[in-house]
Design an enzyme around this catalytic site. Sequence first.
Site, PDB file in Angstrom:
ATOM      1  N   ASP A   9       7.055  21.874 -21.192  1.00 26.15           N
ATOM      2  CA  ASP A   9       6.514  21.484 -19.892  1.00 26.15           C
ATOM      3  C   ASP A   9       6.837  20.023 -19.648  1.00 26.15           C
ATOM      4  O   ASP A   9       6.521  19.167 -20.493  1.00 26.15           O
ATOM      5  CB  ASP A   9       4.999  21.709 -19.872  1.00 26.15           C
ATOM      6  CG  ASP A   9       4.624  23.183 -19.933  1.00 26.15           C
ATOM      7  OD1 ASP A   9       5.524  24.032 -19.793  1.00 26.15           O
ATOM      8  OD2 ASP A   9       3.429  23.485 -20.126  1.00 26.15           O
ATOM      9  N   ASP A 131      -0.279  33.425 -12.505  1.00 26.15           N
ATOM     10  CA  ASP A 131      -1.285  32.649 -13.195  1.00 26.15           C
ATOM     11  C   ASP A 131      -2.642  32.956 -12.581  1.00 26.15           C
ATOM     12  O   ASP A 131      -2.769  33.033 -11.353  1.00 26.15           O
ATOM     13  CB  ASP A 131      -0.985  31.157 -13.068  1.00 26.15           C
ATOM     14  CG  ASP A 131       0.453  30.836 -13.470  1.00 26.15           C
ATOM     15  OD1 ASP A 131       0.961  31.507 -14.386  1.00 26.15           O
ATOM     16  OD2 ASP A 131       1.047  29.929 -12.872  1.00 26.15           O
TER      17      ASP A 131
END
Length: 234
Positions: A9, A131
């Site tokens: 990330d 998500d």
Amino acid sequence: MIEIWPAIDLIDNKSVRLTEGDYGTKEEMQRTPQEAIAFYAQFEQVKRIHIVDLMGALNQKPEETPFIEQLLQQSPLPVEIGGGIRSEETIKHYFDKGASYVIVGTKGLQDLPWLAEMTAKYPGKIYLGMDAKGELVAVNGWTETGQQTIYDVVAATNAMALGGIIYTDISKDGKMAGPNFEVTGKLVALSTHPITASGGVRSVDDIKKLEALGVAAAIVGKAANTDAFWEGLA
């Protein structure tokens, strides 16, 4: 064993991890993104590198593109890119620069006809990032929760030419407390697409449990930065 896709990330060209998607919890990882790719590539269970432009997800447009292009050139493994991908132009750009797959989240969830069009143009190459906070889908870098449930989304996308669905339980993300096995198993049963589990994966035992549920792959973030996780795979 199911495939393992280590997560890198990115914020400001650095590898970081967040807890429950909270940007205020940013923690820089010990390995640089370049070092992480080289490290992960040595393990036979690792079939793909998962790279997310975190500020791109938050700001609704790519922010780390030049740096990601460098990482694409370096990686010996296929790479999937996510974060701020909201146009065909961006999708095509990443493919042209060497990405094997792209992950579409907010735009695809909010505009299903567009998602259907993109998956028809790039069959098997686009993954839907789903998500969730509870059973509700979260968008815009996890800062907003919509009205759709994850089960609504699965039903609406079953006929599309997706590469798969990446399911993240935000409450588990970055905590190393285990993934949401119950909901992940439900999604496997309901979806025509391969389900990838993300969020909370901490050990080989978790990987084995996910495999028993029929999960296709596991994205491993914080745990992938620990030696113990990889020693368990040996």
